[in-house]
Design an enzyme around this catalytic site. Structure first.
Site, PDB file in Angstrom:
ATOM      1  N   ASN A  10      -4.978  32.254  42.143  1.00  0.00           N
ATOM      2  CA  ASN A  10      -6.160  31.126  41.827  1.00  0.00           C
ATOM      3  C   ASN A  10      -5.453  29.878  42.414  1.00  0.00           C
ATOM      4  O   ASN A  10      -4.392  29.489  42.227  1.00  0.00           O
ATOM      5  CB  ASN A  10      -6.120  31.285  40.227  1.00  0.00           C
ATOM      6  N   ASP A  12      -5.228  26.658  40.950  1.00  0.00           N
ATOM      7  CA  ASP A  12      -5.140  25.749  39.612  1.00  0.00           C
ATOM      8  C   ASP A  12      -5.409  24.535  39.707  1.00  0.00           C
ATOM      9  O   ASP A  12      -4.678  23.765  40.447  1.00  0.00           O
ATOM     10  CB  ASP A  12      -3.809  25.992  38.792  1.00  0.00           C
ATOM     11  N   GLY A  38      -2.278  31.768  39.527  1.00  0.00           N
ATOM     12  CA  GLY A  38      -2.832  33.346  38.998  1.00  0.00           C
ATOM     13  C   GLY A  38      -1.626  34.018  38.954  1.00  0.00           C
ATOM     14  O   GLY A  38      -0.460  34.057  39.385  1.00  0.00           O
ATOM     15  N   GLU A 136      -6.440  40.159  35.845  1.00  0.00           N
ATOM     16  CA  GLU A 136      -7.292  39.353  36.556  1.00  0.00           C
ATOM     17  C   GLU A 136      -7.917  39.680  37.911  1.00  0.00           C
ATOM     18  O   GLU A 136      -8.457  38.953  38.634  1.00  0.00           O
ATOM     19  CB  GLU A 136      -6.482  38.208  36.794  1.00  0.00           C
ATOM     20  N   ASN A 179       2.207  39.258  25.182  1.00  0.00           N
ATOM     21  CA  ASN A 179       2.467  38.501  24.124  1.00  0.00           C
ATOM     22  C   ASN A 179       1.998  38.980  22.976  1.00  0.00           C
ATOM     23  O   ASN A 179       1.423  39.869  22.862  1.00  0.00           O
ATOM     24  CB  ASN A 179       2.283  36.974  24.518  1.00  0.00           C
ATOM     25  N   THR A 239       2.507  26.624  31.612  1.00  0.00           N
ATOM     26  CA  THR A 239       1.663  27.586  32.573  1.00  0.00           C
ATOM     27  C   THR A 239       2.968  28.363  33.298  1.00  0.00           C
ATOM     28  O   THR A 239       3.799  27.876  33.811  1.00  0.00           O
ATOM     29  CB  THR A 239       0.877  26.571  33.631  1.00  0.00           C
ATOM     30  N   GLY A 242       5.221  32.867  30.920  1.00  0.00           N
ATOM     31  CA  GLY A 242       5.066  34.312  30.734  1.00  0.00           C
ATOM     32  C   GLY A 242       5.335  35.034  32.122  1.00  0.00           C
ATOM     33  O   GLY A 242       5.937  36.216  32.270  1.00  0.00           O
ATOM     34  N   ASP A 243       4.642  34.343  33.181  1.00  0.00           N
ATOM     35  CA  ASP A 243       4.934  35.196  34.359  1.00  0.00           C
ATOM     36  C   ASP A 243       6.173  35.012  34.965  1.00  0.00           C
ATOM     37  O   ASP A 243       6.599  36.057  35.534  1.00  0.00           O
ATOM     38  CB  ASP A 243       3.766  34.492  35.385  1.00  0.00           C
TER      39      ASP A 243
HETATM   40  O1  RIB Z   1      -0.262  32.733  33.685  1.00  0.00           O
HETATM   41  C1  RIB Z   1      -0.892  31.387  34.280  1.00  0.00           C
HETATM   42  C2  RIB Z   1      -1.764  31.626  35.326  1.00  0.00           C
HETATM   43  O2  RIB Z   1      -2.905  32.086  34.485  1.00  0.00           O
HETATM   44  C3  RIB Z   1      -2.300  30.360  36.070  1.00  0.00           C
HETATM   45  O3  RIB Z   1      -1.392  30.222  37.149  1.00  0.00           O
HETATM   46  C4  RIB Z   1      -3.673  30.528  36.210  1.00  0.00           C
HETATM   47  O4  RIB Z   1      -3.987  30.824  37.576  1.00  0.00           O
HETATM   48  C5  RIB Z   1      -4.084  31.663  35.378  1.00  0.00           C
HETATM   49  O5  RIB Z   1      -4.292  32.916  36.005  1.00  0.00           O
END
Ligand code: RIB
Length: 297
Positions: A10, A12, A38, A136, A179, A239, A242-243
């Site tokens: 994505n 952002d 993303g 997603e 989460n 942002t 968590g990733d």
């Molecule tokens: O987890 C964060 C992400 O969630 C962002 O980068 C955004 O694109 C959404 O997908």
């Protein structure tokens, strides 16, 4: 062991705001930045920055070619990213003065995966390779079934949670990374231990990592439960926190580290990511994480 992420990319659009805009309100923003994000690509980047061999697969439009450059820069294999005649996925993200965010997501090319594309990508991977998924992209039930047939280990971050996930056979998942909100949505329980009890009853063979925001994270597998507090920092943008945790956690498993050490490393990596703006760019490299861990309690 290779890791394949079939996941989102994505663009952002991130706006600094005093507070998250309310229904009926028009709110003038502060700064606006465009970042690569993303959940899929963020997690691939976190894996790569943590030192894992990672392949990212998904779809972008002509307007998303910068993801290919970023893959090259950060060491993610991009052979299975297809450019199609669609807009790349994008988000509108508000980040408030407390570093909390809210996200509007336009799926675009992320929602254009076909069964033929998925089959083609999976044919390059083998039994015991890891497949990492989020929610997603389209075709999740198909992707899970096909990867399971091949004997791949499937790690799922069920985010963002929606009804499409209910069509997936979650008993095929080896590792859940979620989460507490997603935990509640799947289990119907709100307390962390109750979430884990229910998930472990439903999916007894899975490893589960439940992240709890300021309360840290808990790992559950068979009779073992391990807790990891957060490292306190001054956050500017949460942002991709968590990733980052997800990518580092999987990288630690691949390295066969003790789980307590993996949790600590993942928490430290997330704590660094939230001190920086953006998603892909905010994720730290492994040497930085390890260096900071030396000086942490
Ligand atoms: O987890 C964060 C992400 O969630 C962002 O980068 C955004 O694109 C959404 O997908």
């Amino acid at each position: 062991m290779k890791v394949l992420t079939i996941g989102s990319m994505n663009i952002d659009h991130v706006y600094s705001v005093d507070h998250i805009v309310q229904p009926g309100e028009t709110l003038t923003t502060g700064g606006m930045n465009i970042f690569l994000g993303g959940k899929g690509i963020n997690q691939s980047m976190a894996l790569a920055k943590a030192g894992a061999e990672v392949y990212h697969s998904g779809m972008i439009g002509e307007d998303g070619k910068m993801f290919l450059d970023a893959c090259k820069k950060y060491g993610v294999n991009s052979d299975f990213i297809r450019i199609i005649d669609e807009k790349t996925g994008h988000t509108v993200i508000q980040v408030d003065k407390n570093a909390q965010n809210c996200i509007l997501l336009y799926g675009g090319a992320n929602q254009c995966l076909s069964e033929e594309f998925v089959d083609d990508v999976l044919s390059n991977f083998e039994k015991d390779d890891i497949l990492l998924l989020q929610n997603e992209v389209n075709l999740l039930p198909y992707i899970i079934d096909k990867a399971y047939e091949k004997g791949m280990q499937i790690a799922l971050n069920p985010s963002p949670f929606d009804d499409k996930l209910l069509a997936c056979n979650l008993s095929k998942i080896s590792i859940f990374l979620l989460n507490e909100i997603e935990g509640w949505q799947i289990s119907g329980e709100k307390e962390p231990d109750a979430i884990l009890d229910t998930l472990q009853k439903l999916y007894p063979k899975a490893k589960i990592v439940l992240t709890l925001g300021k309360d840290g994270a808990v790992y559950a597998y068979e009779n073992e439960r391990l807790k990891q507090p957060i490292f306190e920092v001054k956050a500017v943008d949460t942002t991709a926190a968590g990733d980052t945790f997800t990518g580092y956690f999987l990288a630690g498993l691949i390295d066969k580290m003790p789980v307590a050490d993996i949790l600590r490393m993942s928490a430290k990596a997330s704590s660094i990511a939230v001190t920086r703006n953006g998603a892909v760019e905010s994720i730290p490299y492994r040497d930085e994480v390890e260096n900071e861990l030396k000086y942490s309690e």
